[in-house]
Design a protein around this motif. Structure first.
Motif, PDB file in Angstrom:
ATOM      1  N   CYS A  29       0.830  -1.124   0.061  1.00 51.45           N
ATOM      2  CA  CYS A  29      -0.072   0.115  -0.006  1.00 51.45           C
ATOM      3  C   CYS A  29       0.955   1.223  -0.028  1.00 51.45           C
ATOM      4  O   CYS A  29       1.913   1.427   0.714  1.00 51.45           O
ATOM      5  CB  CYS A  29      -1.028  -0.034   1.372  1.00 51.45           C
ATOM      6  SG  CYS A  29      -1.966  -1.610   1.241  1.00 51.45           S
ATOM      7  N   THR A  30       0.775   2.268  -0.984  1.00 52.15           N
ATOM      8  CA  THR A  30       1.417   3.319  -1.269  1.00 52.15           C
ATOM      9  C   THR A  30       0.657   4.637  -1.043  1.00 52.15           C
ATOM     10  O   THR A  30      -0.755   4.630  -1.303  1.00 52.15           O
ATOM     11  CB  THR A  30       2.470   3.393  -2.423  1.00 52.15           C
ATOM     12  OG1 THR A  30       1.365   3.314  -3.576  1.00 52.15           O
ATOM     13  CG2 THR A  30       3.289   2.217  -2.471  1.00 52.15           C
ATOM     14  N   PRO A  31       0.877   5.772  -0.741  1.00 50.14           N
ATOM     15  CA  PRO A  31       0.095   6.861  -0.771  1.00 50.14           C
ATOM     16  C   PRO A  31      -0.225   7.249  -2.465  1.00 50.14           C
ATOM     17  O   PRO A  31       0.477   6.886  -3.242  1.00 50.14           O
ATOM     18  CB  PRO A  31       0.946   8.167  -0.227  1.00 50.14           C
ATOM     19  CG  PRO A  31       2.093   7.321   0.412  1.00 50.14           C
ATOM     20  CD  PRO A  31       2.381   6.261  -0.095  1.00 50.14           C
ATOM     21  N   GLY A  32      -1.429   7.861  -2.413  1.00 52.49           N
ATOM     22  CA  GLY A  32      -2.113   8.242  -3.692  1.00 52.49           C
ATOM     23  C   GLY A  32      -1.409   9.478  -4.168  1.00 52.49           C
ATOM     24  O   GLY A  32      -0.684  10.039  -3.396  1.00 52.49           O
ATOM     25  N   GLU A  33      -1.882   9.786  -5.491  1.00 52.22           N
ATOM     26  CA  GLU A  33      -1.328  10.961  -6.101  1.00 52.22           C
ATOM     27  C   GLU A  33      -2.114  12.305  -5.921  1.00 52.22           C
ATOM     28  O   GLU A  33      -1.618  13.347  -6.277  1.00 52.22           O
ATOM     29  CB  GLU A  33      -0.896  10.456  -7.577  1.00 52.22           C
ATOM     30  CG  GLU A  33       0.082   9.267  -7.833  1.00 52.22           C
ATOM     31  CD  GLU A  33       0.103   8.866  -9.047  1.00 52.22           C
ATOM     32  OE1 GLU A  33      -0.320   9.621  -9.774  1.00 52.22           O
ATOM     33  OE2 GLU A  33       1.038   8.096  -9.203  1.00 52.22           O
ATOM     34  N   GLU A  34      -3.480  12.127  -5.518  1.00 51.08           N
ATOM     35  CA  GLU A  34      -4.353  13.076  -5.613  1.00 51.08           C
ATOM     36  C   GLU A  34      -4.367  13.898  -4.275  1.00 51.08           C
ATOM     37  O   GLU A  34      -4.405  15.252  -4.439  1.00 51.08           O
ATOM     38  CB  GLU A  34      -5.723  12.595  -5.977  1.00 51.08           C
ATOM     39  CG  GLU A  34      -5.650  11.863  -7.584  1.00 51.08           C
ATOM     40  CD  GLU A  34      -7.175  11.427  -7.997  1.00 51.08           C
ATOM     41  OE1 GLU A  34      -8.083  11.411  -6.973  1.00 51.08           O
ATOM     42  OE2 GLU A  34      -7.180  10.878  -8.884  1.00 51.08           O
ATOM     43  N   ALA A  35      -4.604  13.170  -3.082  1.00 53.72           N
ATOM     44  CA  ALA A  35      -4.941  13.775  -2.055  1.00 53.72           C
ATOM     45  C   ALA A  35      -4.208  13.070  -0.963  1.00 53.72           C
ATOM     46  O   ALA A  35      -3.633  11.968  -1.181  1.00 53.72           O
ATOM     47  CB  ALA A  35      -6.221  14.086  -1.915  1.00 53.72           C
ATOM     48  N   SER A  36      -4.177  13.488   0.597  1.00 51.23           N
ATOM     49  CA  SER A  36      -3.591  12.952   1.403  1.00 51.23           C
ATOM     50  C   SER A  36      -4.071  11.671   1.775  1.00 51.23           C
ATOM     51  O   SER A  36      -3.675  10.881   2.696  1.00 51.23           O
ATOM     52  CB  SER A  36      -3.210  13.945   2.728  1.00 51.23           C
ATOM     53  OG  SER A  36      -4.528  14.498   3.034  1.00 51.23           O
ATOM     54  N   ASP A  37      -5.587  11.767   1.667  1.00 50.33           N
ATOM     55  CA  ASP A  37      -6.419  10.482   2.322  1.00 50.33           C
ATOM     56  C   ASP A  37      -6.476   9.369   1.238  1.00 50.33           C
ATOM     57  O   ASP A  37      -7.645   8.755   1.332  1.00 50.33           O
ATOM     58  CB  ASP A  37      -7.500  10.889   2.854  1.00 50.33           C
ATOM     59  CG  ASP A  37      -8.188  11.914   1.843  1.00 50.33           C
ATOM     60  OD1 ASP A  37      -7.988  12.255   0.581  1.00 50.33           O
ATOM     61  OD2 ASP A  37      -9.609  12.036   2.230  1.00 50.33           O
ATOM     62  N   THR A  38      -5.641   9.381   0.134  1.00 44.62           N
ATOM     63  CA  THR A  38      -5.858   8.123  -0.810  1.00 44.62           C
ATOM     64  C   THR A  38      -4.862   7.335  -1.031  1.00 44.62           C
ATOM     65  O   THR A  38      -3.643   7.756  -0.163  1.00 44.62           O
ATOM     66  CB  THR A  38      -6.214   8.644  -2.308  1.00 44.62           C
ATOM     67  OG1 THR A  38      -5.118   9.855  -2.597  1.00 44.62           O
ATOM     68  CG2 THR A  38      -7.336   9.857  -2.441  1.00 44.62           C
ATOM     69  N   SER A  39      -4.951   6.299  -1.474  1.00 46.85           N
ATOM     70  CA  SER A  39      -3.782   5.304  -1.347  1.00 46.85           C
ATOM     71  C   SER A  39      -4.121   4.431  -2.867  1.00 46.85           C
ATOM     72  O   SER A  39      -5.024   4.392  -3.503  1.00 46.85           O
ATOM     73  CB  SER A  39      -3.727   4.257  -0.139  1.00 46.85           C
ATOM     74  OG  SER A  39      -5.266   3.534  -0.370  1.00 46.85           O
ATOM     75  N   ILE A  40      -2.865   3.921  -3.228  1.00 46.09           N
ATOM     76  CA  ILE A  40      -2.877   3.022  -4.054  1.00 46.09           C
ATOM     77  C   ILE A  40      -2.222   1.480  -3.702  1.00 46.09           C
ATOM     78  O   ILE A  40      -1.381   1.496  -3.099  1.00 46.09           O
ATOM     79  CB  ILE A  40      -1.860   3.300  -5.172  1.00 46.09           C
ATOM     80  CG1 ILE A  40      -2.164   4.641  -5.878  1.00 46.09           C
ATOM     81  CG2 ILE A  40      -1.824   2.101  -6.369  1.00 46.09           C
ATOM     82  CD1 ILE A  40      -1.044   5.386  -6.864  1.00 46.09           C
ATOM     83  N   VAL A  41      -2.990   0.595  -3.925  1.00 49.16           N
ATOM     84  CA  VAL A  41      -2.928  -0.848  -3.437  1.00 49.16           C
ATOM     85  C   VAL A  41      -2.276  -1.801  -4.670  1.00 49.16           C
ATOM     86  O   VAL A  41      -2.913  -1.712  -5.589  1.00 49.16           O
ATOM     87  CB  VAL A  41      -4.284  -1.667  -2.832  1.00 49.16           C
ATOM     88  CG1 VAL A  41      -3.773  -2.915  -2.348  1.00 49.16           C
ATOM     89  CG2 VAL A  41      -4.392  -0.641  -1.572  1.00 49.16           C
ATOM     90  N   TYR A  42      -1.117  -2.108  -4.400  1.00 46.58           N
ATOM     91  CA  TYR A  42      -0.539  -3.198  -5.673  1.00 46.58           C
ATOM     92  C   TYR A  42      -0.655  -4.547  -4.871  1.00 46.58           C
ATOM     93  O   TYR A  42      -0.318  -4.700  -3.549  1.00 46.58           O
ATOM     94  CB  TYR A  42       0.872  -2.684  -5.922  1.00 46.58           C
ATOM     95  CG  TYR A  42       0.992  -1.351  -6.414  1.00 46.58           C
ATOM     96  CD1 TYR A  42       0.941  -1.169  -7.797  1.00 46.58           C
ATOM     97  CD2 TYR A  42       1.152  -0.223  -5.649  1.00 46.58           C
ATOM     98  CE1 TYR A  42       1.189   0.053  -8.159  1.00 46.58           C
ATOM     99  CE2 TYR A  42       1.457   0.869  -6.003  1.00 46.58           C
ATOM    100  CZ  TYR A  42       1.476   1.244  -7.369  1.00 46.58           C
ATOM    101  OH  TYR A  42       1.453   2.503  -7.901  1.00 46.58           O
ATOM    102  N   VAL A  43      -0.821  -5.388  -5.735  1.00 46.17           N
ATOM    103  CA  VAL A  43      -0.965  -6.865  -5.287  1.00 46.17           C
ATOM    104  C   VAL A  43      -0.333  -7.825  -6.340  1.00 46.17           C
ATOM    105  O   VAL A  43      -0.413  -7.478  -7.749  1.00 46.17           O
ATOM    106  CB  VAL A  43      -2.608  -7.227  -5.200  1.00 46.17           C
ATOM    107  CG1 VAL A  43      -3.248  -6.999  -6.569  1.00 46.17           C
ATOM    108  CG2 VAL A  43      -2.574  -8.840  -4.835  1.00 46.17           C
ATOM    109  N   ASN A  44       0.313  -8.786  -5.894  1.00 45.35           N
ATOM    110  CA  ASN A  44       0.754 -10.122  -6.773  1.00 45.35           C
ATOM    111  C   ASN A  44       0.405 -11.266  -6.243  1.00 45.35           C
ATOM    112  O   ASN A  44       0.886 -11.356  -5.143  1.00 45.35           O
ATOM    113  CB  ASN A  44       2.382  -9.516  -6.961  1.00 45.35           C
ATOM    114  CG  ASN A  44       3.198 -10.611  -7.642  1.00 45.35           C
ATOM    115  OD1 ASN A  44       3.634 -11.501  -6.834  1.00 45.35           O
ATOM    116  ND2 ASN A  44       3.196 -10.725  -8.802  1.00 45.35           N
TER     117      ASN A  44
END
Length: 232
Positions: A98-113
């Motif tokens: 889980c990494t911080p998102g690019e739009e706002a401070s309360d968003t995130s990007i989840v990468y899965v493998n």
């Protein structure tokens, strides 16, 4: 018009081309990687913090029977065992970041493998000979069978629908589980303490005075001097 010889030659050439095409080495999978900038089946954006997103991913894996480990708040690992047949075994390994998102401070990007490891039961025969000195050079073979699970395959699961189901479950837990809230910092007001007031010095008490009683004073004044006779 083609003669019989030219027709035979053309047929032979076509046959050679067909054999060469069939015998060509297939292109390895890693050479087919495009590294495109479009949407990826291995990533999804969420309107939540990285801590909440990874916690939802952990709950999603736990609800499906995966054994999870979470050494850090932004990483989740999970494993699950499958037994398709008596001689095969499959282990699916999940790795979530889980990494911080690019739009706002309360968003995130989840990468899965997810990696699928295949194991198969392999039987191996071992033989040994034992010499008997009594019978000369006669040797008797001894055989034993050893059964072991051997890893035969390992591949990253490429199915987009597989990850869509996982991300859908993560979003479900994000909507139903109470999220963490940051602690609001209140303003701290400071003020100086008043100066300590010195206590006044104690006033010494007056020394006690001992006054003679009146009777003693009168008796002392009425007593005659030594050696003086008193008239009757």
């Amino acid at each position: 018009m083609l003669t019989s010889f030219s027709r035979t030659t053309a047929a032979a050439l076509l046959g050679l081309l067909a054999v060469a095409a069939c015998s060509s080495t297939p292109q390895p999978k890693f050479q087919q990687e495009l590294f495109e900038t479009g949407a990826s089946p291995y990533a999804r954006n969420f309107n939540s913090s990285t801590t909440d997103a990874c916690e939802a991913a952990r709950r999603a894996l736990l609800s499906q029977g995966y054994l999870t480990t979470m050494p850090r708040s932004d990483t989740v690992d999970g494993t699950k065992n499958f037994q398709p047949t008596g001689d095969t075994h499959v282990v699916v390994e999940f790795h979530v970041v889980c990494t911080p998102g690019e739009e706002a401070s309360d968003t995130s990007i989840v990468y899965v493998n997810a990696v699928q490891n295949g194991f198969a039961l392999k039987k191996s025969d071992t033989s040994a000979s034992v010499g008997l000195s009594v019978l000369g050079s006669l040797s008797l073979p001894i055989r034993s069978n050893n059964d072991a699970m051997v890893k035969v395959s390992s591949e990253t699961i490429p199915s987009g629908k597989f990850y869509d189901r996982f991300f859908g479950l993560v979003d479900h837990y994000l909507q139903t589980v109470v999220r963490t809230q940051p602690v609001t910092s209140s303003r701290i007001e400071t003020s100086l303490l008043p100066m300590p007031v010195e206590a006044p010095a104690p006033v010494p008490a007056p020394a006690p005075s001992f006054a003679m009683p009146d009777a003693i004073d009168k008796a002392a004044s009425a007593q005659p001097a030594s050696g003086t006779a008193v008239a009757p």
